[in-house]
Structure formats: C-alpha cells, structure tokens
Design a protein around this motif. Structure first.
Motif, PDB file in Angstrom:
ATOM      1  N   LYS A  24       2.193   1.770  -3.512  1.00 14.44           N
ATOM      2  CA  LYS A  24       1.150   2.324  -4.384  1.00 14.44           C
ATOM      3  C   LYS A  24       0.920   3.804  -4.079  1.00 14.44           C
ATOM      4  O   LYS A  24       0.811   4.622  -4.987  1.00 14.44           O
ATOM      5  N   ASN A  25       0.852   4.111  -2.797  1.00 10.55           N
ATOM      6  CA  ASN A  25       0.636   5.510  -2.414  1.00 10.55           C
ATOM      7  C   ASN A  25       1.811   6.388  -2.840  1.00 10.55           C
ATOM      8  O   ASN A  25       1.608   7.541  -3.237  1.00 10.55           O
ATOM      9  N   THR A  26       3.008   5.850  -2.776  1.00 10.61           N
ATOM     10  CA  THR A  26       4.187   6.599  -3.206  1.00 10.61           C
ATOM     11  C   THR A  26       4.124   6.892  -4.706  1.00 10.61           C
ATOM     12  O   THR A  26       4.399   8.020  -5.141  1.00 10.61           O
ATOM     13  N   ARG A  77       0.836  -1.208   0.000  1.00 12.59           N
ATOM     14  CA  ARG A  77       0.000   0.000   0.000  1.00 12.59           C
ATOM     15  C   ARG A  77       0.870   1.258   0.000  1.00 12.59           C
ATOM     16  O   ARG A  77       0.561   2.236  -0.688  1.00 12.59           O
ATOM     17  N   ILE A 130       1.396   7.017  -6.559  1.00 11.14           N
ATOM     18  CA  ILE A 130       0.301   7.979  -6.767  1.00 11.14           C
ATOM     19  C   ILE A 130       0.743   9.375  -6.348  1.00 11.14           C
ATOM     20  O   ILE A 130       0.468  10.367  -7.041  1.00 11.14           O
ATOM     21  N   THR A 131       1.465   9.473  -5.231  1.00 11.12           N
ATOM     22  CA  THR A 131       1.944  10.769  -4.754  1.00 11.12           C
ATOM     23  C   THR A 131       2.887  11.400  -5.773  1.00 11.12           C
ATOM     24  O   THR A 131       2.801  12.608  -6.045  1.00 11.12           O
TER      25      THR A 131
END
Length: 102
Positions: free
Chosen positions: A26-28, A23, A30-31
């Motif tokens: 993925k967040n990295t 997660r 997206i960021t």
C-alpha cells in the motif's frame, strides 16, 4: 509442548509478516502516486515560472517602448485658445465670451 508454542509463534510471526507486506505494498502504491503528482506539480511550477518570465520580459519591453516614445516625441505644449470679450450687437450690451482661433 515446546514445539506447539514455537509453531504458534511461527504462525503469529507469519501473519505479522503478511500484514507488514500488505502495508509495504500500500505504501509503495501511495509513494508512486505521490511521486507522479509531485512530478506533475513540478512541471506545472516550471511552466508557470516560464510564463511569468515571458510576461515580465514583455512588461519590460512595453515600458521601454513607452519611455522611448516619451523621449522621442516632441513635447506638445498647447496654450489654451485665447479668450476675449466683445460686446454683442444685441439689445442688451453685456459682454459675451468669444473664443478666437489662432
């Protein structure tokens, strides 16, 4: 028995840890994408603001030139050509409208 329970807990915690790491990855991603998009949008906004400033300046210059032209140009008050009535030498003797040039 205690060891088995602890090993099961360790396994569950390792799975949770892997899920959280995925997660985070993925967040990295997206960021990073959002940061790039934000930078692009910021650049676009700055360009638009510059263009708006240029257009505003051009508009002010044109208005100034227009006002200067109005002030410096002589006022042209043309009176309409005078009109007089003359009798036509034709058969009917009704007046005809004739413009005389000044």
């Amino acid at each position: 028995e205690k060891n088995l329970k602890l090993e099961e807990k360790i396994t569950k915690l390792q799975q949770q840890n892997e899920e959280l790491r995925a997660r985070i990855e993925k967040n990295t991603v997206i960021t990073r994408q959002l940061s790039k998009e934000n930078a692009n949008l910021q650049e676009y906004v700055e360009k638009e603001m510059e263009e708006k400033k240029k257009l505003s300046k051009t508009n002010e210059e044109l208005l100034w030139k227009l006002q200067e032209e109005d002030v410096t140009s002589p006022v042209k008050l043309q009176s309409p050509p005078s009109t007089s009535f003359h009798r036509c030498p034709s058969r009917n003797s009704s007046p005809a409208k004739v413009r005389t040039l000044q």
